[in-house]
Every structure is written in C-alpha cells, then in structure tokens.
Design a protein around this motif. Structure first.
Motif, PDB file in Angstrom:
ATOM      1  N   PHE A 173     -17.927  14.159  -4.746  1.00 41.27           N
ATOM      2  CA  PHE A 173     -16.880  13.307  -4.176  1.00 41.27           C
ATOM      3  C   PHE A 173     -17.053  11.864  -4.628  1.00 41.27           C
ATOM      4  O   PHE A 173     -16.098  11.181  -4.982  1.00 41.27           O
ATOM      5  N   GLU A 174     -18.291  11.438  -4.688  1.00 45.22           N
ATOM      6  CA  GLU A 174     -18.608  10.068  -5.135  1.00 45.22           C
ATOM      7  C   GLU A 174     -18.143   9.881  -6.590  1.00 45.22           C
ATOM      8  O   GLU A 174     -17.520   8.899  -6.948  1.00 45.22           O
ATOM      9  N   GLU A 175     -18.399  10.940  -7.367  1.00 46.24           N
ATOM     10  CA  GLU A 175     -18.112  10.848  -8.813  1.00 46.24           C
ATOM     11  C   GLU A 175     -16.618  10.948  -9.096  1.00 46.24           C
ATOM     12  O   GLU A 175     -16.075  10.221  -9.917  1.00 46.24           O
ATOM     13  N   ASP A 176     -15.957  11.894  -8.396  1.00 48.65           N
ATOM     14  CA  ASP A 176     -14.532  12.119  -8.702  1.00 48.65           C
ATOM     15  C   ASP A 176     -13.784  12.557  -7.453  1.00 48.65           C
ATOM     16  O   ASP A 176     -13.450  13.738  -7.282  1.00 48.65           O
ATOM     17  N   PRO A 177     -13.523  11.603  -6.530  1.00 46.54           N
ATOM     18  CA  PRO A 177     -12.858  11.964  -5.263  1.00 46.54           C
ATOM     19  C   PRO A 177     -11.497  12.623  -5.480  1.00 46.54           C
ATOM     20  O   PRO A 177     -11.104  13.521  -4.730  1.00 46.54           O
ATOM     21  N   LYS A 178     -10.818  12.230  -6.573  1.00 50.18           N
ATOM     22  CA  LYS A 178      -9.491  12.802  -6.828  1.00 50.18           C
ATOM     23  C   LYS A 178      -9.594  14.300  -7.121  1.00 50.18           C
ATOM     24  O   LYS A 178      -8.835  15.118  -6.595  1.00 50.18           O
ATOM     25  N   ARG A 186      -6.870   3.175   9.656  1.00 52.85           N
ATOM     26  CA  ARG A 186      -7.497   2.135  10.492  1.00 52.85           C
ATOM     27  C   ARG A 186      -8.202   1.094   9.621  1.00 52.85           C
ATOM     28  O   ARG A 186      -8.003  -0.103   9.796  1.00 52.85           O
ATOM     29  N   CYS A 187      -9.035   1.566   8.677  1.00 59.29           N
ATOM     30  CA  CYS A 187      -9.870   0.572   7.961  1.00 59.29           C
ATOM     31  C   CYS A 187      -9.633   0.578   6.451  1.00 59.29           C
ATOM     32  O   CYS A 187     -10.226  -0.229   5.728  1.00 59.29           O
ATOM     33  N   GLY A 188      -8.840   1.538   5.955  1.00 59.29           N
ATOM     34  CA  GLY A 188      -8.519   1.529   4.515  1.00 59.29           C
ATOM     35  C   GLY A 188      -9.536   2.236   3.634  1.00 59.29           C
ATOM     36  O   GLY A 188      -9.325   2.407   2.431  1.00 59.29           O
ATOM     37  N   ALA A 189     -10.668   2.655   4.220  1.00 54.05           N
ATOM     38  CA  ALA A 189     -11.681   3.356   3.396  1.00 54.05           C
ATOM     39  C   ALA A 189     -11.142   4.721   2.968  1.00 54.05           C
ATOM     40  O   ALA A 189     -10.179   5.241   3.548  1.00 54.05           O
ATOM     41  N   ASN A 190     -11.793   5.322   1.979  1.00 53.52           N
ATOM     42  CA  ASN A 190     -11.388   6.669   1.568  1.00 53.52           C
ATOM     43  C   ASN A 190     -11.546   7.662   2.723  1.00 53.52           C
ATOM     44  O   ASN A 190     -12.487   7.542   3.523  1.00 53.52           O
ATOM     45  N   LEU A 191     -10.646   8.620   2.764  1.00 57.53           N
ATOM     46  CA  LEU A 191     -10.829   9.770   3.653  1.00 57.53           C
ATOM     47  C   LEU A 191     -11.439  10.909   2.844  1.00 57.53           C
ATOM     48  O   LEU A 191     -11.253  10.974   1.618  1.00 57.53           O
ATOM     49  N   ARG A 192     -12.140  11.797   3.560  1.00 57.02           N
ATOM     50  CA  ARG A 192     -12.743  12.993   2.938  1.00 57.02           C
ATOM     51  C   ARG A 192     -12.384  14.177   3.803  1.00 57.02           C
ATOM     52  O   ARG A 192     -12.072  14.023   5.000  1.00 57.02           O
ATOM     53  N   PRO A 193     -12.448  15.387   3.245  1.00 51.73           N
ATOM     54  CA  PRO A 193     -12.229  16.558   4.093  1.00 51.73           C
ATOM     55  C   PRO A 193     -13.312  16.654   5.174  1.00 51.73           C
ATOM     56  O   PRO A 193     -14.487  16.330   4.901  1.00 51.73           O
ATOM     57  N   GLY A 194     -12.929  17.095   6.374  1.00 49.81           N
ATOM     58  CA  GLY A 194     -13.870  17.134   7.496  1.00 49.81           C
ATOM     59  C   GLY A 194     -14.758  18.372   7.485  1.00 49.81           C
ATOM     60  O   GLY A 194     -14.868  19.088   8.488  1.00 49.81           O
ATOM     61  N   VAL A 195     -15.407  18.599   6.350  1.00 46.21           N
ATOM     62  CA  VAL A 195     -16.315  19.756   6.222  1.00 46.21           C
ATOM     63  C   VAL A 195     -17.734  19.255   5.986  1.00 46.21           C
ATOM     64  O   VAL A 195     -17.952  18.081   5.684  1.00 46.21           O
ATOM     65  N   VAL A 196     -18.717  20.155   6.117  1.00 35.89           N
ATOM     66  CA  VAL A 196     -20.121  19.802   5.852  1.00 35.89           C
ATOM     67  C   VAL A 196     -20.433  20.203   4.405  1.00 35.89           C
ATOM     68  O   VAL A 196     -20.339  21.392   4.064  1.00 35.89           O
TER      69      VAL A 196
END
Ligand code: BV8
Length: 251
Positions: free
Chosen positions: A65-70, A156-166
C-alpha cells in the motif's frame, strides 16, 4: 483420527454428531474455502483475470500500500465488486442455522467478505476485518461515505484511506483476538472449515481448543497438514458438509 469421506458424498461420523449434540459451546473458524462456492476465489486459488499475476500475500501488506496505494485500491475495489455480486451459499446458511441449534455458538472468520452476516449469523468475529470498511491511515478510525477516488481521502483530515482489513504483518484487533482466544479455550467442539490453517494467529485457535480438551474437527476437501492432530476430518466441500451436519443434528 477417522476420516469420513463416504462413497456416496458426505458421511459424518456419528461420534462427531454426538459430540455436537452434547456440546455446551461450539466454536467455528472459517476461511476462504467456505466462500469458494459463492464464487469468491480463495487465496490459494490463482486469482482470476487481471489479478493472476499478483500474489495476494504480496498485495495484502502495508508495504504494498505504501508503494502503490492506487494498485492496492484497484485490487480491493475488484474484490468488493466480486463479493457484492456473490451470495451466501448453503454452507454459510447452515452455519447460521447451527448457531440456533447449540446452547452457545461462536463464529470466528478469517474472511473479510461479510457473507456470514448476509447468511444470518448476527454475531461474527471478523478476525481480519471487513472488505467494505474504509479506515483513515492517519486517525485509524473507520470512515463512512468516503468520496470515490483512485486513492480515497479521509473527509475529516484528508489523509489516505485504506481498506479496513488486517494485512500481513499487522496485528489482529485486540477485541477480536481476546474473544476468539477465549472462545477457543472454552468450547467443547472446535470446527475448522475451509481454511488451509497456514495463517497465524488464526491457525493457532485449533491448538488452544485442543489444549483445553475440546473435540476438534476439520471440513476441507483437501485435508490440511494440521488434521492429523484433530479428532475428525470431513473431506468434503463446506456447502455439502455443513448442511449435512446441521441436518444430522436437527433430526
Ligand atoms: C500477525 C485480510 C503479529 C486481508 C488476511 C513474517 C512477517 C510478518 C508476519 C509473519 C511472518 N511470518 C508469519 C507471520 C505471521 C503472518 C502469517 O501467518 N503468515 C503466514 C503466511 C505464514 N500473520 C500475520 O501477519 C497476522 N498478523 O501475526 O501479527 C505479527 C506482526 C508482525 C510480525 C510478526 C507477527 C495477520 C494475518 C492477516 C492477513 N490478512 N486477510 C485481505 O483479505 O485482503 S489473511 C487471508 O489469507 C485470509 O484472511 C486468510 O486468513 C488467509 C488465507 O487463508 P485461508 O482462509 O485458509 O484461505 P486459503 O486460500 O489459504 O485456503 C483455502 C482453503 O479452503 C484450502 O485449504 C482449500 O482446500 C479449502 N477449500 C477450497 N474449496 C473449499 C474449501 N474448503 C471447503 N469447501 C470448499 N468448497
């Protein structure tokens, strides 16, 4: 450990049915195999189409995700569409029925597809989160109604969102971990369904159950390396074995 693959489909060892009938508390752990017959590919199937060249264990990581969030979001959006179009199968429905037939029932799933809830299980411990949750990378909190984008931003804060998985390398949420460990330690019967039992700490739940003298069984068309330590192995698909199990219990 008796294996029960009958010549004419699924045979369930009557001793296992008796143990289920006498059980005060049944704990079930499910993996990707229970959703296979809903058309959701397992992790060890080759991913379909575009994703054949990606290894889920590479994509489901903070590093990816860090490398290629898209790219990672493309994969999760593809999975969301696939799961949204899928339906619970007879295996999911049988587990919803089983919850009503035993005095105490705990369902722990490694799956993130939400199909157990859609089948009617009201209490599901989602050990690895949920595919349809969006989580703010900065705040760690879930976000509702995020605007669609290649990489959605937190309203709320503009940061990236991620899927809510572990992801691999991430810790399991404390509540899911504590509830699952407690249930595995307390149950009289532990049933592992449709999992390769390779991913920890989920795969360790069966050991906790065994150490606490529960009867442990597996349903899997491909018996896993762990099954030799189990009391029963039902070599069958979940969508065939689970309804048979519930039918035997209900009669
Ligand atoms: C953790 C959500 C503490 C995401 C998933 C090195 C570095 C870092 C960590 C580790 C490391 N070495 C080991 C670890 C620990 C790691 C781990 O276990 N790795 C494995 C690969 C060795 N675990 C973790 O990282 C966990 N966190 O340990 O935190 C920590 C932290 C840092 C460092 C060390 C420790 C977090 C793991 C969670 C990963 N997230 N999912 C997403 O979905 O996108 S895991 C994902 O893969 C699934 O949730 C599931 O858990 C797993 C796949 O397993 P299965 O469900 O079993 O599916 P699989 O395809 O493997 O098998 C399907 C089975 O079904 C087969 O047996 C098949 O025969 C059967 N089947 C097929 N058809 C049917 C069927 N059965 C019945 N009926 C059918 N019709």
């Amino acid at each position: 450990m008796p294996s029960t693959q009958g010549q004419t489909g699924v045979l369930i060892n009557p001793d296992f049915i008796a143990a289920l009938r006498d059980a005060r508390h049944v704990c079930v752990l499910t993996g990707a195999g229970v959703s296979a017959e809903s058309g959701v590919p397992t992790f060890r199937d080759s991913q379909h189409g575009l994703w054949e060249k990606y290894d889920p264990q590479q994509l489901a990581t903070p590093e990816a995700f860090e490398e290629d969030p898209k790219l990672v979001w493309q994969w999760y959006r593809w999975r969301r569409e696939l799961v949204a179009a899928a339906n619970p199968n007879p295996g999911h429905l049988a587990l919803a029925r089983l919850a009503e037939l035993v005095p105490r029932f705990t369902l722990v799933t490694q799956n993130v597809d939400g199909l157990h809830q859609r089948a009617g299980n009201s209490k599901v411990i989602e050990f690895h989160g949920n595919l349809f949750d969006d989580r703010c990378c900065a705040e760690g909190r879930l976000v509702e109604d995020a605007a669609d984008a290649d990489v959605p931003a937190c309203p709320r804060c503009g940061a990236n969102l991620r899927p809510g998985v572990v992801w691999f390398g991430e810790t399991i949420p404390d509540s899911a971990l504590d509830q699952s460990f407690a249930a595995a330690a307390d149950c009289d019967v532990f049933l592992s369904v449709g999992t390769s039992s390779l991913v920890y700490p989920a795969a360790g739940l069966a050991d906790i159950a065994k150490e606490n003298r529960a009867m442990v069984a597996e349903i899997n068309p491909n018996p896993t390396i762990r099954v030799a330590a189990y009391d029963f192995s039902i070599v069958a698909n979940a969508a065939a074995a689970l309804p048979k199990l519930v039918e035997s219990l209900a009669t």
